[in-house]
Design a protein around this motif. Structure first.
Motif, short mmCIF file in Angstrom:
data_model
loop_
_atom_site.label_atom_id
_atom_site.label_comp_id
_atom_site.label_asym_id
_atom_site.label_seq_id
_atom_site.Cartn_x
_atom_site.Cartn_y
_atom_site.Cartn_z
N ASP A 1 26.07 -39.92 -27.92
CA ASP A 1 25.61 -41.23 -28.40
C ASP A 1 24.11 -41.40 -28.23
OD1 ASP A 1 25.51 -41.41 -25.66
OD2 ASP A 1 26.77 -43.18 -25.47
N VAL A 2 23.40 -40.29 -28.10
CA VAL A 2 21.93 -40.29 -28.04
C VAL A 2 21.41 -39.20 -28.96
CG1 VAL A 2 21.77 -41.19 -25.67
CG2 VAL A 2 21.95 -38.72 -26.05
N PRO A 3 20.18 -39.35 -29.47
CA PRO A 3 19.60 -38.27 -30.28
C PRO A 3 19.40 -37.03 -29.42
CG PRO A 3 18.30 -40.30 -30.47
CD PRO A 3 19.27 -40.50 -29.35
N THR A 4 19.60 -35.87 -30.01
CA THR A 4 19.36 -34.61 -29.31
C THR A 4 18.68 -33.63 -30.25
OG1 THR A 4 21.58 -33.85 -29.88
CG2 THR A 4 21.32 -34.82 -27.71
N ALA A 5 18.03 -32.64 -29.66
CA ALA A 5 17.28 -31.67 -30.45
C ALA A 5 17.72 -30.26 -30.10
CB ALA A 5 15.78 -31.83 -30.19
N GLY A 6 17.56 -29.37 -31.06
CA GLY A 6 17.91 -27.97 -30.83
C GLY A 6 17.13 -27.05 -31.74
N THR A 7 17.07 -25.79 -31.36
CA THR A 7 16.41 -24.77 -32.15
C THR A 7 17.30 -23.54 -32.17
OG1 THR A 7 14.26 -25.59 -31.38
CG2 THR A 7 14.28 -23.43 -32.41
N ALA A 8 17.40 -22.91 -33.33
CA ALA A 8 18.28 -21.74 -33.47
C ALA A 8 17.47 -20.46 -33.47
CB ALA A 8 19.08 -21.84 -34.77
N SER A 9 18.02 -19.46 -32.79
CA SER A 9 17.52 -18.09 -32.90
C SER A 9 18.59 -17.30 -33.66
CB SER A 9 17.27 -17.49 -31.52
OG SER A 9 18.47 -17.47 -30.75
N TYR A 10 18.23 -16.12 -34.15
CA TYR A 10 19.17 -15.36 -34.95
C TYR A 10 19.24 -13.90 -34.51
CZ TYR A 10 15.20 -13.19 -37.22
OH TYR A 10 14.07 -12.47 -37.45
N ASN A 11 20.23 -13.23 -35.01
CA ASN A 11 20.41 -11.81 -34.78
C ASN A 11 21.11 -11.24 -36.00
OD1 ASN A 11 20.53 -9.35 -33.33
ND2 ASN A 11 22.64 -9.77 -32.77
N VAL A 12 20.72 -10.04 -36.39
CA VAL A 12 21.38 -9.35 -37.50
C VAL A 12 21.97 -8.05 -36.95
CG1 VAL A 12 21.03 -8.16 -39.69
CG2 VAL A 12 19.89 -10.33 -39.27
N ALA A 13 23.23 -7.79 -37.28
CA ALA A 13 23.88 -6.57 -36.84
C ALA A 13 24.51 -5.87 -38.03
CB ALA A 13 24.94 -6.90 -35.78
N PRO A 14 24.46 -4.55 -38.08
CA PRO A 14 23.75 -3.69 -37.12
C PRO A 14 22.24 -3.85 -37.26
CG PRO A 14 24.54 -2.39 -38.98
CD PRO A 14 25.08 -3.78 -39.17
N SER A 15 21.53 -3.53 -36.19
CA SER A 15 20.08 -3.76 -36.17
C SER A 15 19.36 -2.97 -37.26
CB SER A 15 19.50 -3.45 -34.80
OG SER A 15 19.76 -2.11 -34.44
N THR A 16 19.92 -1.85 -37.67
CA THR A 16 19.29 -1.06 -38.74
C THR A 16 19.26 -1.81 -40.07
OG1 THR A 16 21.41 0.01 -39.18
CG2 THR A 16 19.88 1.19 -37.74
#
Length: 197
Positions: free
Chosen positions: A105-120
């Motif tokens: 019931d309050v504003p919140t903030a977030g940030t996304a990081s990513y990953n790709v698999a396989p790494s190649t």
């Protein structure tokens, strides 16, 4: 050991632990920008390519793109991909959506990081538009759909490891971040008024 020495040791331990808390808190907020920088410099985590425009070259071979979502500890949002997988032609343009919902019931903030698999596959997975590393602020009960547009670079077929890939997984992890200063000031009076009633 006398009780005076014991009390002194306990105070020193308490002070040391109290100093660790703000340091750890600061490091947790620095983790996302540091991870972004680290991935770009080292290529760790399947760092993707980035393009300003959509692909114009498509070849007649399909690849499956899987979508995954997770949350770091302390992130209260519900977060999931709209689809868990899609098939696209290599070089064809794809568009996927991730849904985020703030149940608080309050504003919140977030940030996304990513990953790709396989790494190649990371260097061949090209993002045209993405919500990663941009802070998102959600109002109480707000639900948003966040797009990611992408393509798989046809040059993957020139890579002995890349040409045999049947699927690539794109994963996002949302991390809780502090509200922007100006935003916190804007919402403070309304929050105070509501809590005063």
């Amino acid at each position: 050991m006398s009780s005076r020495q014991s009390l002194k040791k306990q105070k020193q331990t308490a002070l040391a632990l109290a100093a660790v808390v703000p340091v750890m808190l600061g490091l947790s907020f620095a983790a996302v920008p540091f991870y972004d920088w680290f991935c770009r410099v080292t290529g760790f985590g399947g760092t993707t390519g980035v393009a300003a425009e959509a692909s114009t070259t498509e070849i007649d071979r399909e690849i499956t793109i899987r979508f995954d979502a997770s949350k770091a500890a302390g992130m209260p949002w519900d977060f999931r991909p709209e689809l868990t997988e899609m098939k696209i032609k290599i070089g064809g343009n794809g568009l996927a959506f991730y849904e985020a919902y703030n149940p608080l019931d309050v504003p919140t903030a977030g940030t996304a990081s990513y990953n790709v698999a396989p790494s190649t596959a990371g260097g061949y997975f090209v993002k045209v538009h993405c919500f990663c590393f941009d802070q998102q602020v959600l109002q109480p009960g707000e639900r948003v759909m966040m797009p990611v547009s992408f393509y798989v670079d046809p040059s993957i077929m020139d890579d002995p490891e890349g040409r045999v890939l049947k699927e690539i997984t794109l994963s996002y992890t949302f991390h809780s971040t502090p509200l922007p200063e100006g935003f916190a000031a804007e919402v403070a009076p309304a929050t105070t008024a509501v809590s005063a009633n």
